[in-house]
Design an enzyme around this catalytic site. Structure first.
Site, PDB file in Angstrom:
ATOM      1  CB  SER A  52      -0.962  -0.030   1.186  1.00  0.00           C
ATOM      2  OG  SER A  52      -1.919   0.992   1.107  1.00  0.00           O
ATOM      3  CG  ASP A  70      -2.337   4.097  -1.406  1.00  0.00           C
ATOM      4  OD1 ASP A  70      -3.017   3.801  -2.405  1.00  0.00           O
ATOM      5  OD2 ASP A  70      -2.383   3.453  -0.345  1.00  0.00           O
ATOM      6  CG  ASP A 122      -2.831  -0.558  -2.442  1.00  0.00           C
ATOM      7  OD1 ASP A 122      -2.659   0.568  -1.934  1.00  0.00           O
ATOM      8  OD2 ASP A 122      -3.533  -1.439  -1.920  1.00  0.00           O
TER       9      ASP A 122
END
Length: 451
Positions: free
Chosen positions: A96, A235, A237
Site C-alpha cells: 500500500s 497511494d 496500490d
C-alpha cells in the site's frame, strides 16, 4: 504473534518476508480453499512482486488450487474482480502506502470484503501447525493469465456511473498500481486528464507512495502551472486517494467529510461508517445531510463490516479510504473520484462547504515502537491515562479519550512499527497540548518497557 495486521501481511522484503515465508503462506491459503477452486492475483509495481508471486503461486498450486494472474492492477480492481470472475479468493501483493522495500499480501473474499480476522486465523493455524494439503500430481493447480481484467473493470464502472464535467483533472498515481490505469479510465469517461507520475515504477522515484501535503508539493505546482482544477492523488496500490486544488492540499477529514455529505444527501439510509481514528469534522459534515456517524475498529475490513451491518451509505477512513456499497464492499478510490466529479460543479464547493462547518484542529504523530513491544507499551499508557481526566474512555481499538471539545487517540499501527497519537480539538492550543501529553505518555511507557 499472528501473521496478519490490520491490512493483511506486511513487512520488509528479505527480513520478515522471504520467499520461503510466501511459499508456506500460499500453501496455507490453498489448504483453506476448496480443491480446484480459483484464486485471482494481482500486484502493485514493487520490485519484489515477481519473487512473491512465484512463491505464493507455488504454494497455492501445490494445494490443488488454480491461480488466475491479473498482472499489475490497483487494489480496487482486484477486489472487484474477485467477485466478477467468481473466484474463491483474491490475492493482492502490495504494501500500500509503505516505502518500496516493504511488501505484503492482502486477501479478499468473493463478497469484495477483505478477509475477516476469523478467516485470517484459519490460515495462521494451518501455517503454524504446518498441516498443508498436498495435491497429487494430476490434481495440482494451474496458472492462467487474464488479459481482459482491466477491460472488465472499466466496463463495470461505465455501467454504474457516468460523469459530465468540464473540469481539468491532474491524475497523480505516484508511479503506483493506478499508473496508466486511472488516467485511461477517466479519459474513457470523458474527463480531461493531465497525468503526472504516471509510469509504473516500484521504486516510487517521483514521490513517496503515501500521498500527503508534504509529498504533493510538485503535483500542486503542476496543477497551478497547467491551470487545472483538481488533483487526484493515489497511494501505491490505489486503495487511498487524496485531493488538491489551486490553494493546496484539501485535507483528509475535510474530503471524507465532503464526499460523505454528498453520498448521504442522496441516500435513504444516511448512516456513515468510519473508525476511531476519524475526527468529529465528519459528524458535522454528515449532519448537514441529516445523517449520523458510527465508529468501529481501524481498517477497511472493519469499516466494510460496519457498512454491511448498518446498511450504511458509505464507509470511510481518515487516510482517504472510501467504500461505496453500490460498487462493492472494498475501498474503491477510482469510483469515489468519479462520484465526486459527478456531483460537483467546481472544487471551490469543497472549501465553501468545509468553511461552513465548525473549525476543528487535527494532528497525528507517530512514535517508533517495534511490533513485539507494542502491547506492553499500550498497557503502560492505559495505566496512566486517568491523569488527563477524560470524560469517556473507549478501548475498542487503542485508547480513545473523549473530552467535551476534543478527543485523543493512542493506538499501535497495524501496518508499521509505530504507535500513533492522534488528536482533534475545537481549540488549536488544546489540541497541541493534548497531543504532546499523549506523545510524552508513549515515550515514557517505551522507556519503562525498554529501559
Amino acid at each position: 504473534m499472528g501473521l496478519f495486521g490490520t491490512s493483511g501481511v506486511r513487512g520488509v522484503v528479505g527480513e520478515e518476508l522471504t520467499s520461503e515465508f510466501f511459499l508456506e503462506l500460499g500453501m496455507a491459503l490453498g489448504t483453506c480453499l476448496p480443491v480446484q477452486s480459483t484464486v485471482c492475483m494481482a500486484s502493485d509495481p514493487r520490485l519484489s512482486k515477481d519473487m512473491i508471486k512465484a512463491s505464493l503461486n507455488a504454494g497455492i498450486l501445490s494445494a490443488g488450487v488454480n491461480v488466475t494472474d491479473l498482472g499489475v492492477l490497483p487494489t480496487p480492481a482486484l477486489a472487484f474482480l474477485t467477485r466478477k470472475l467468481d473466484c474463491a479468493s483474491g490475492v493482492m501483493i502490495t504494501a500500500s502506502h509503505n516505502p518500496p522495500q516493504f511488501n505484503g499480501v492482502k486477501i479478499w473474499d468473493p463478497s469484495t470484503i477483505g478477509y475477516s480476522r476469523e478467516q485470517e486465523e484459519a490460515i495462521e493455524k494451518v501455517y503454524y501447525e504446518k498441516r498443508f494439503r498436498t495435491a497429487p500430481w494430476d490434481s495440482l493447480g494451474q496458472v492462467t493469465t487474464n488479459v481482459t481484467a482491466r477491460e472488465e473493470y472499466f466496463k463495470a464502472i461505465e455501467k454504474i456511473i457516468s460523469v459530465k464535467t468540464d473540469l481539468k483533472i491532474v491524475v497523480d498515481p505516484g508511479n503506483g498500481a493506478a499508473s496508466q490505469f486511472a488516467t485511461d479510465l477517466f479519459k474513457r469517461m470523458g474527463i480531461t486528464v493531465l497525468p503526472v507520475n504516471d509510469e509504473p515504477d516500484g521504486t516510487f522515484p517521483s514521490r513517496p507512495s503515501e500521498p500527503r501535503a508534504d509529498t504533493l508539493v510538485k503535483t500542486i505546482q503542476y496543477l497551478k502551472d497547467e491551470k487545472a482544477d483538481l488533483a487526484v492523488c493515489f497511494d501505491g496500490d490505489a486503495d487511498r486517494v487524496v485531493f488538491c486544488d489551486e490553494k493546496g492540499f484539501l485535507g483528509y477529514n475535510e474530503m471524507i467529510g465532503f464526499i460523505s455529505y454528498l453520498v448521504a444527501e442522496k441516500a435513504s439510509n444516511k448512516t456513515v461508517a468510519t473508525t476511531v481514528e476519524t475526527g468529529r469534522l465528519l459528524d458535522h459534515a454528515v449532519a448537514q445531510a441529516g445523517g449520523k456517524v458510527i465508529r468501529g475498529k481501524v481498517g477497511d475490513v472493519a469499516v466494510a463490516h460496519l457498512v454491511k451491518d448498518y446498511a450504511a451509505c458509505i464507509g470511510v477512513e481518515q487516510v482517504g479510504v472510501y467504500i461505496l456499497p453500490e460498487i462493492g464492499m472494498h475501498p474503491d478510490t477510482l469510483y469515489a473520484t468519479l462520484f465526486l466529479l459527478q456531483n460537483m460543479e467546481h472544487p471551490s464547493e469543497i472549501r465553501t462547504f468545509i468553511h461552513s462547518l465548525p473549525e476543528m484542529h487535527f494532528e497525528k504523530k507517530g512514535i517508533e515502537c517495534s511490533n513485539d513491544k507494542k502491547q506492553n507499551v499500550m498497557k503502560e499508557v492505559e495505566s496512566v491515562i486517568d491523569v488527563l481526566e477524560p470524560e469517556e474512555v473507549n478501548l475498542l481499538d487503542g485508547i480513545r479519550l473523549e473530552f467535551s471539545d476534543s478527543w485523543l487517540l493512542i493506538r499501535p499501527s497495524g501496518t508499521e512499527p509505530l504507535i500513533r497519537v492522534i488528536c482533534e480539538s475545537e481549540s488549536e492550543s488544546k489540541m497541541k497540548t493534548l497531543i504532546n501529553k499523549g506523545k510524552t505518555m508513549v515515550e515514557n511507557a517505551l522507556q519503562k518497557v525498554n529501559p
